[in-house]
Design an enzyme around this catalytic site. Structure first.
Site, short mmCIF file in Angstrom:
data_model
loop_
_atom_site.label_atom_id
_atom_site.label_comp_id
_atom_site.label_asym_id
_atom_site.label_seq_id
_atom_site.Cartn_x
_atom_site.Cartn_y
_atom_site.Cartn_z
CD GLU A 184 20.55 15.17 5.22
OE1 GLU A 184 21.54 14.45 5.45
OE2 GLU A 184 20.64 16.35 4.85
CE LYS A 210 37.42 11.69 3.06
NZ LYS A 210 36.09 11.93 3.63
CD GLU A 216 24.56 11.24 2.09
OE1 GLU A 216 25.59 11.07 2.78
OE2 GLU A 216 24.61 11.50 0.88
CD GLU A 246 33.66 22.53 10.57
OE1 GLU A 246 34.53 23.36 10.92
OE2 GLU A 246 33.39 22.30 9.38
CB SER A 282 23.91 14.96 2.92
OG SER A 282 23.88 14.26 4.15
CD GLU A 299 36.12 15.20 5.84
OE1 GLU A 299 35.04 15.30 5.27
OE2 GLU A 299 36.73 14.12 5.95
CB CYS A 337 37.54 7.36 -3.04
SG CYS A 337 36.11 8.25 -2.44
CB CYS A 348 31.38 10.96 1.15
SG CYS A 348 29.81 10.19 1.42
#
Lengths: 184, 595
Positions: free
Chosen positions: B281, B368, B278, B376, B329, B371, B525, B309
């Protein structure tokens, strides 16, 4: 993914929708616009189709769940198409005490439908209300915008007669009228 | 200051305080159900009623401001009886199913009923019908258990500004839920689980993955590896009676081994990797923006770059801000990077057939779970992450395995994906990803260490909703000369309400940044929807402090110095943003229709 509600696919009358939009635009400064917007929408469409509720949610930037919460809270709002005349029996405290329940029973028998239903000829829908603010006149029944006071179960048929007698042709004519200012 | 007498105790109370505030100040506890700190009181549950001298009726302590010389009795017979009646009535409708409820150990309703010595039903009547909503990957709603306190509504509408939940219908028929009491997947819910985190009863919980994990562990064919997110180590101890803010990293590793995982790894490892990917990037985006092109870089160039994240934030952007997606990102979250690498890089090294590998994550998060199930997320050729346990679920698994957590020795994570820097630890805190990224990016650009006290970026730490900082680049290395004199502006937001506000500022042009960190949950988190209940600001602060302690206690505090990271680039990935990285560690986003 977001599940598409089946009602969503329902065609919404664009003329009525732009009428609603105009109402919302003209009332921009009104605080608490949600309920007036829902009232106007129900006036225009006869009930609140799913797509219209979503439209209002988007226009007013109020979450769909909150708009639905308001729609389902008030017995005034309906999410299903209703008959030509909407009968609302008040079951608020005063009306309840003075026989609202018996009036409701008489109406159910007379119309042959339950609360929330519409007669087969689509003439009447039966609903209950929670106080119309006319407790001194209890028990109260509203038919569309007419308030009927001190209603007696035995005289229900008489009360309905005037609505039944209305010439059907006149009704149709009225329904075909273009909403005010809608023609551009 | 006002003089207030509570239960005969005279105290000085600040003007504007409520009776509840005053009671807490006096060390008197009044039970509450709908109350949430920092939120306008609803006064909906009536559990906190107290007697106020001169008032005709009992007053809700949470919603009644104190007045000068007020005399309050929280413990009069009338107050106690009324409170009891309120709870009795709630219990009469509550289809609690207590003997099977996952909240049986920390149900607030049960606790209050116990404290009020309610031992038999006072009222018999209709019970709320149980309708289970299992429509989402992360959350289960149980209407029969809901007591309509509306804490979830407050969190969803005010803190997160999603508005997925609202009371529907009225009176006895009220259902707290999405529009028209439909399932959660019919509205734009990001599955952050903050509703589950504040629910006083078992009406909203995470979708359980415990049984799936046990099945994998019991299958001799399977090679089961586990990764743990940084925030878990600062909260898991709470499941075993430790003070909030106790670090239990070593004991957690021991417990995971005793449970039977074949390898115990660290999501921190891929947090370090995230910083490399990241950070690179970000530098490429900056180079494109400032010089017109960046050789060999084909990714998006929109600025500011947002962190990626936090899966709740990703869904939030996909639902509500699709125009910002080019700014996100392209890095997958550390959880998903881990899964993709476990079934490729680690499988190769360990000689394990990835088809027989099961990757389990332990996360402070409910989103999560969603996710891990995104279509994908199968870059390895398999489902990259198979099961996601919340911190709470791991606590239950440890208990059910008969492990005496408190007496466990400390153990260490395994190679090659278990070593991490302190920069990875602080991913758990709001502001941590930003700080970790700056530690590395600054050093890559200038060749010097980040010139801040103890490597911390103080302005972006802590519980303020939106935080910003800026750094002027001086004397960069020749490769980065285009950054000379550039003032790098960064911002950090946590909680989606704050996020929406920050995005509005950015879109309007009133604020300009190069890099923005977003975390879905308040505090980051450490305050995730999967953490032990109840998370208050005091507990957030303690967990945050624990995470910084973990960071400061390490010699290795910068992601790019992690030797296992160097190794994975040498042996496998080759270069940041390289072809393998692109395939395994980066992803794409797509707009989601809201309604």
């Amino acid at each position: 993914m977001v599940r598409q509600n089946t009602q969503c696919a329902e065609e919404v009358d664009q003329v009525k929708l732009s009428e609603l939009d105009r109402f919302i635009d003209d009332s921009r400064d009104v605080k608490g616009l949600l309920i007036p917007a829902l009232q106007r929408a129900q006036e225009l469409f006869g009930y609140l189709p799913d797509a219209v509720i979503r439209h209002i949610s988007g226009r007013l930037d109020i979450p769909f769940s909150e708009v639905a919460g308001v729609v389902t809270f008030y017995s005034f709002f309906s999410t299903v198409p209703r008959g030509e005349h909407v009968i609302r029996v008040c079951l608020g405290t005063a009306c309840y005490v003075r026989g609202g329940q018996e009036v409701l029973t008489a109406l159910r028998h007379e119309l042959g439908i339950e609360v929330g239903q519409t007669t087969e000829d689509r003439r009447f829908s039966l609903e209950i209300g929670r106080c119309f603010g006319a407790c001194g006149l209890a028990p109260v029944v509203m038919v569309d915008d007419d308030v009927h006071q001190r209603v007696k179960p035995a005289r229900i048929r008489e009360l309905l007669a005037s609505y039944r007698e209305e010439a059907h042709g006149a009704q149709e004519l009225e329904a075909d009228l273009v909403p005010e200012g809608a023609a551009e | 200051m006002y003089n207030v007498t509570i239960n005969g105790k005279s105290i000085q109370v600040a003007e504007g305080a409520t009776i509840l505030d005053a009671a807490r100040q006096a060390g008197i506890s009044i039970p509450t159900l709908c109350f949430l700190e920092h939120r306008a009181p609803l006064g909906a549950c009536r559990v906190c009623v107290v007697e106020v001298e001169g008032a005709r009726t009992l007053q809700a302590a949470c919603a009644t401001p104190v007045t000068d010389n007020m005399v309050v009795n929280t413990n009069s017979r009338r107050a106690r009886q009324s409170r009891r009646t309120v709870i009795d009535l709630l219990l009469s409708e509550h289809e609690g199913n207590c003997q099977y409820c996952d909240r049986s150990v920390d149900c607030e309703l049960k606790e209050i009923a116990h404290d009020l010595t309610i031992e038999a039903p006072e009222f018999e009547g209709e019970r709320i019908p149980t309708v289970l909503d299992t429509s989402t990957a992360a959350l289960v709603r149980d209407s029969g258990k809901c007591i309509k306190c509306r804490r979830c509504v407050t969190v969803c509408n005010e803190v997160q500004q999603i508005g997925a939940l609202f009371p529907q219908y009225r009176g006895y028929d009220t259902v707290v839920g999405p529009a028209f009491a439909m399932d959660l997947d019919s509205v734009a819910c990001v599955q952050c689980g903050q509703c589950a985190a504040v629910c006083p009863v078992g009406a909203i919980s995470e979708v359980g993955h415990i049984e799936g994990v046990w099945r994998a562990l019991d299958d001799p064919e399977k090679h089961v590896v586990v990764q743990t997110a940084p925030a878990v180590r600062a909260a898991l101890g709470e499941c075993f009676g430790y003070e909030p803010g106790t670090l239990v990293t070593g004991k957690m590793v021991s417990a995971l081994r005793e449970i039977g995982f074949h390898a115990v790894f660290d999501t921190n490892f891929t947090a370090d990797l995230t910083i490399i990917e990241e950070g690179t990037e970000l530098l490429m985006r900056l180079k494109t923006a400032l010089t017109g092109k960046a050789e060999g870089y084909h990714g998006p160039s929109a600025l500011p770059q947002f962190t990626s994240c936090s899966p709740g934030w990703i869904q939030f952007a996909e639902y509500f801000y699709p125009e910002m997606l080019p700014n996100l990102s392209t890095c997958k979250s550390p959880q998903q990077m881990f899964g993709a690498l476990a079934k490729t890089y680690y499988a190769e090294q360990a000689g394990v057939d990835p088809e027989k590998m099961v990757v389990v994550s332990v996360m402070p998060c409910t989103a999560k779970k969603f996710e891990a199930g995104r279509d994908e997320m199968n870059a390895s050729g398999y489902r990259d992450v198979d099961y996601v346990l919340t911190t709470r679920e791991l606590g239950r698994m440890i208990a059910s395995a008969g492990i005496d957590f408190r007496s466990l020795p400390d153990d260490e994570m395994d190679a090659p994906m278990g070593l991490s820097s302190g920069a990875a630890d602080i991913f758990a805190n709001s502001g941590g990803v930003m700080e970790a990224a700056l530690r590395t990016a600054w050093e890559l650009v200038t060749g010097r260490e980040l010139p801040t006290e103890n490597l911390h970026v103080e302005p972006v730490a802590g519980l303020v909703g939106i935080k910003e900082a800026s750094l002027v680049v001086t004397d960069p290395l020749p490769d980065w000369s285009f950054l000379d004199g550039v003032e790098l502006k960064v911002a950090v937001a946590h909680g989606l309400g704050n996020t929406a506000h920050l995005i509005k500022e950015i879109k309007s042009g009133r604020r300009e940044y190069h890099f923005v960190e977003i975390m879905t949950c308040p505090g980051g988190c450490i305050g995730g929807g999967g953490q032990p209940r109840m998370t208050t600001d005091e507990i957030r602060q303690k967990r945050i402090a624990a995470i910084y302690r973990e960071d400061e206690g390490k010699d290795l505090r910068k992601s790019h110095l992690n030797p296992q990271i160097t190794e994975i680039y040498e042996r496998y990935l080759k270069a940041p943003l390289g072809e393998r990285s692109h395939h395994l560690l980066h992803t794409k986003y797509a707009a989601r229709p809201v309604t």
